[in-house]
Design a protein around this motif. Structure first.
Motif, PDB file in Angstrom:
ATOM      1  N   ALA A 176       0.958  -1.076   0.335  1.00 26.56           N
ATOM      2  CA  ALA A 176      -0.181  -0.026   0.085  1.00 26.56           C
ATOM      3  C   ALA A 176       0.764   1.702   0.107  1.00 26.56           C
ATOM      4  N   ILE A 177       0.618   2.447  -0.704  1.00 30.34           N
ATOM      5  CA  ILE A 177       1.171   3.176  -1.151  1.00 30.34           C
ATOM      6  C   ILE A 177       0.167   4.780  -0.783  1.00 30.34           C
ATOM      7  N   ALA A 178       1.121   6.098   0.011  1.00 28.27           N
ATOM      8  CA  ALA A 178      -0.173   7.192  -0.055  1.00 28.27           C
ATOM      9  C   ALA A 178       0.521   8.211  -0.555  1.00 28.27           C
TER      10      ALA A 178
ATOM     11  N   HIS B 163      -2.380  -6.196   8.482  1.00 30.07           N
ATOM     12  CA  HIS B 163      -2.348  -5.817   6.343  1.00 30.07           C
ATOM     13  C   HIS B 163      -1.478  -4.619   6.093  1.00 30.07           C
ATOM     14  N   SER B 164      -1.495  -4.881   4.828  1.00 27.22           N
ATOM     15  CA  SER B 164      -0.742  -2.676   4.346  1.00 27.22           C
ATOM     16  C   SER B 164      -1.538  -1.822   4.635  1.00 27.22           C
ATOM     17  N   GLU B 165      -2.906  -1.864   4.433  1.00 31.19           N
ATOM     18  CA  GLU B 165      -3.171  -0.672   4.701  1.00 31.19           C
ATOM     19  C   GLU B 165      -3.684  -0.873   5.473  1.00 31.19           C
ATOM     20  N   HIS B 166      -3.243  -1.151   7.025  1.00 33.11           N
ATOM     21  CA  HIS B 166      -3.809  -1.380   8.199  1.00 33.11           C
ATOM     22  C   HIS B 166      -2.228  -0.704   8.233  1.00 33.11           C
TER      23      HIS B 166
ATOM     24  N   TYR C  19      -2.552  -2.462  -3.855  1.00 29.66           N
ATOM     25  CA  TYR C  19      -2.493  -3.452  -5.014  1.00 29.66           C
ATOM     26  C   TYR C  19      -3.689  -3.988  -4.475  1.00 29.66           C
ATOM     27  N   ASN C  20      -4.102  -4.925  -4.367  1.00 34.19           N
ATOM     28  CA  ASN C  20      -4.881  -5.998  -3.679  1.00 34.19           C
ATOM     29  C   ASN C  20      -6.405  -4.995  -2.840  1.00 34.19           C
ATOM     30  N   SER C  21      -7.458  -5.372  -3.788  1.00 31.70           N
ATOM     31  CA  SER C  21      -8.572  -4.781  -2.813  1.00 31.70           C
ATOM     32  C   SER C  21      -8.296  -4.836  -1.080  1.00 31.70           C
ATOM     33  N   PRO C  22      -9.012  -3.730  -0.726  1.00 31.21           N
ATOM     34  CA  PRO C  22      -9.202  -4.581   0.940  1.00 31.21           C
ATOM     35  C   PRO C  22     -10.167  -5.886   0.775  1.00 31.21           C
ATOM     36  N   CYS C  23      -9.524  -6.881   1.687  1.00 31.86           N
ATOM     37  CA  CYS C  23     -10.502  -8.032   2.250  1.00 31.86           C
ATOM     38  C   CYS C  23     -11.283  -7.958   2.813  1.00 31.86           C
ATOM     39  N   VAL C  24     -13.197  -8.679   2.733  1.00 33.15           N
ATOM     40  CA  VAL C  24     -13.536  -8.436   3.387  1.00 33.15           C
ATOM     41  C   VAL C  24     -13.734  -9.268   5.117  1.00 33.15           C
ATOM     42  N   ASN C  25     -12.938 -10.369   4.839  1.00 26.40           N
ATOM     43  CA  ASN C  25     -13.327 -11.064   5.877  1.00 26.40           C
ATOM     44  C   ASN C  25     -12.341  -9.823   7.144  1.00 26.40           C
ATOM     45  N   ARG C  26     -10.577  -9.471   6.571  1.00 21.96           N
ATOM     46  CA  ARG C  26      -9.751  -9.074   7.502  1.00 21.96           C
ATOM     47  C   ARG C  26     -10.033  -7.018   7.631  1.00 21.96           C
ATOM     48  N   CYS C  27     -10.295  -6.806   5.904  1.00 21.04           N
ATOM     49  CA  CYS C  27      -9.636  -5.048   5.639  1.00 21.04           C
ATOM     50  C   CYS C  27     -11.079  -4.515   6.961  1.00 21.04           C
TER      51      CYS C  27
END
Length: 246
Positions: free
Chosen positions: A64-66, A124-127, A156-164
């Motif tokens: 993930a990058i911002a 996870h990288s978004e978190h 890169y990947n869409s946020p996963c439902v179960n975790r993100c």
């Protein structure tokens, strides 16, 4: 009597006209905060070529990058991302990601944060970029940005439902924290690949939740380079942003 009626008629017409003016103003404000998908495509083609880390098997790795940039970078297809994120800076971020290190304003431009998943804690990288609230890398980035800038968050990947979205790495409060500090700013959340473990119905539901906080886009590499698409219009998720029917 005719004068009174004319006056009453004018007053009756003034209210709808004022309301229309307000609605038109709000519409303009909304348009001014919308990014141009074609301009996003230029940014993420550059990321794909210069930042994207690889796995040991030389496949695209999750990260993930911002970035905070001038609005023109998010609206003008002729704007050059290298003017605000040089090849030198991009290489440095890629090197840090290759070592699985977190980048928090780690470049000369001080307008980028980036991370891969934390394999020690399984975060996870978004978190990683959005938490902990109050001292997250994202908040450090936003301290450098003002309301006239454009802030783009990419996974890169869409946020996963179960975790993100529903689990321990829920990113929704982190996204709210971002947008609450930039209510009048230009912002976008972008992903490339659709996380394979999410069903179409679940992804559609969760993408609507994300888009209700921050505009959601998908950018995908094609034979022509990179194509970006706004994921939600009129509360409907575009098929471009959902898994293909098999």
């Amino acid at each position: 009597m005719k004068s009174v009626r004319r006056s009453q008629l004018c007053k009756a017409l003034l209210v709808p006209t004022s309301l229309l003016t307000i609605l038109l103003y709000l519409g303009v404000q909304s348009t001014e905060r919308d990014v141009n998908p074609a301009a996003l495509a230029n940014i993420f083609k550059y990321f794909a070529d210069n930042v994207q880390p690889k796995t040991q098997q030389q496949k695209e790795a999750q990260y993930a990058i911002a970035i905070s940039v001038l609005r023109a970078q998010c609206t003008d297809i002729h704007a050059d991302i290298q003017n605000v994120f040089s090849n030198k800076d991009a290489k440095h971020v890629k090197d840090e990601l290759r070592k699985e290190q977190k980048c928090v304003l780690c470049t000369d431009s001080r307008n980028v944060i980036a991370a891969r998943p934390n394999h020690t804690t399984d975060e996870h990288s978004e978190h990683v970029l959005l938490y902990p609230l109050g001292e997250s890398p994202m908040e450090k980035l936003l301290e450098q940005a003002d309301q006239s800038s454009c802030v783009v968050f990419y996974s890169y990947n869409s946020p996963c439902v179960n975790r993100c979205i529903r689990g321990k790495d829920n990113i929704l409060n982190g996204l709210l924290n971002w947008i609450n500090s930039r209510k009048n700013g230009m912002n976008a959340f972008v992903f490339e690949e659709i996380w394979k473990k999410g069903s179409k119905n679940n992804l559609e539901e969760e993408f609507l939740k994300i888009n209700a906080i921050v505009p959601l886009y998908r950018c995908k590499r094609t034979s022509d380079g990179m194509e970006c698409w706004k994921c939600v219009e009129n509360n409907n998720v575009a098929t471009f942003c959902l898994p293909e029917n098999k």
